[in-house]
Write an enzyme that holds these catalytic residues in place. Structure first.
Site, PDB file in Angstrom:
ATOM      1  N   PRO A   2       0.852  -1.061   0.289  1.00  0.00           N
ATOM      2  CA  PRO A   2       0.057   0.154   0.245  1.00  0.00           C
ATOM      3  C   PRO A   2       0.621   0.333   0.424  1.00  0.00           C
ATOM      4  O   PRO A   2       2.168   1.353   0.564  1.00  0.00           O
ATOM      5  CB  PRO A   2      -0.676  -0.293   1.728  1.00  0.00           C
ATOM      6  CG  PRO A   2       0.135  -0.813   2.038  1.00  0.00           C
ATOM      7  CD  PRO A   2       0.631  -1.826   0.871  1.00  0.00           C
ATOM      8  N   GLU A   3       0.318   2.027  -0.673  1.00  0.00           N
ATOM      9  CA  GLU A   3       1.614   3.366  -1.113  1.00  0.00           C
ATOM     10  C   GLU A   3       0.454   4.367   0.092  1.00  0.00           C
ATOM     11  O   GLU A   3      -0.938   4.364   0.604  1.00  0.00           O
ATOM     12  CB  GLU A   3       1.233   4.211  -2.392  1.00  0.00           C
ATOM     13  CG  GLU A   3       1.737   3.644  -2.884  1.00  0.00           C
ATOM     14  CD  GLU A   3       2.143   3.051  -4.523  1.00  0.00           C
ATOM     15  OE1 GLU A   3       2.038   4.593  -4.837  1.00  0.00           O
ATOM     16  OE2 GLU A   3       2.260   2.705  -5.129  1.00  0.00           O
TER      17      GLU A   3
END
Ligand SMILES: [Zn+2]
Length: 291
Positions: A2-3
């Site tokens: 996840p960013e």
């Protein structure tokens, strides 16, 4: 992994649920994930959660004098469960045969590494199939030091055009995409949002920093927060193995212009989106729209 937008989505949901709750018990099932010394437990148990925040791609639980810092890495997942709802954020549990396990049907399960129990009998489960994720504890002064070692938040007012120029100029030969991924300068931008921001700015990802004109740098500087904010608004990007903190897929995938769209038509000009490996990362761009 996840960013920034995906972690921000998880953090906002968790903050709504956990704020002002007290941690009554912690069950650690894995020392690789739970990297907190046993002697520190007394500094966590019974403490009230002031807030759940994000720093770079990390989730930070603010306990006042101490901070629990969590990183989901590739396969980490947080599932919050109370009497009425189940909230999951991160990667769903993917079994070795590739099947995705239904979330919440079985909690804890064999991938549960740490369980936090709260004063209202709700609980937070940290599940991780591959165990790259981690949880650490930092006292306030250590946290401030750690915070200072990370790059600037691209959505903060400190991320000025002047700062952006300052971090780019010492690295003239680096490709602009790799410069964007450098976490010690800008925190939280990963592969998806680097490709999208470069498309939005009309700049080819493999251009060397020294070839960028001031107007292009400004365009990119404006595009970065715009792309990130839009992704947060749509609760992040979901591919097969990401669910947001409501246990649902993020919607930003519908709005991606180039990332994950190799050989598909460019949404702007209709030419096929191209893909190469750049620094080992799949990199997407439109040869026509990006100069
Ligand atoms: Zn195009």
């Amino acid at each position: 992994m996840p960013e920034l937008p995906e972690v921000e989505t998880i953090v906002r949901d968790l903050n709504n649920q956990l704020k002002n709750k007290k941690i009554l018990a912690i069950e650690s099932r894995d020392k690789k994930v739970w990297q907190v010394a046993a002697g520190e437990l007394k500094n966590i148990l019974g403490k009230k959660i002031n807030a759940v925040k994000r720093r770079a791609k990390m989730i930070v639980i603010d306990l006042g004098e101490r901070y629990l810092i969590m990183h989901l890495k590739m396969t980490g997942q947080l599932v919050y469960k109370n009497k009425v709802s189940l909230i999951a954020g991160g990667q769903p549990t993917r079994l070795p045969d590739g099947q995705v396990r239904g979330e919440g049907k079985e909690l804890p399960n064999r991938f549960t590494r740490v369980i936090f129990k709260f004063n209202d009998r709700s609980a937070l489960y940290f599940n991780d199939v591959r165990r790259f994720g981690w949880i650490k504890l930092a006292a306030r002064d250590k946290f401030i030091e750690f915070n200072g070692s990370l790059g600037l938040e691209p959505l903060s007012s400190d991320f000025t055009l002047e700062y952006f120029n300052k971090i780019l100029s010492p690295r003239p030969k680096t490709s602009i995409k790799q410069a964007l991924l450098e976490q010690k300068y800008i925190a939280g931008i990963g592969n998806i949002y680097a490709d999208e921001a470069l498309f939005a700015a009309g700049i080819k990802p493999f251009r060397r920093v020294k070839t960028l004109k001031p107007a292009e740098i400004k365009k990119l500087w404006l595009a970065i927060p715009k792309v990130l904010r839009s992704a947060i608004k749509h609760r992040g990007t979901s591919f097969n193995d990401y669910v947001d903190a409501q246990g649902e897929t993020g919607n930003f995938i519908k709005y991606l212009k180039v990332y994950g769209r190799a050989r598909e038509d460019c949404k702007n000009c209709g030419q096929p989106v191209k893909k190469i490996k750049l620094g080992g990362r799949g990199t997407h761009w439109c040869d026509n729209c990006q100069k």
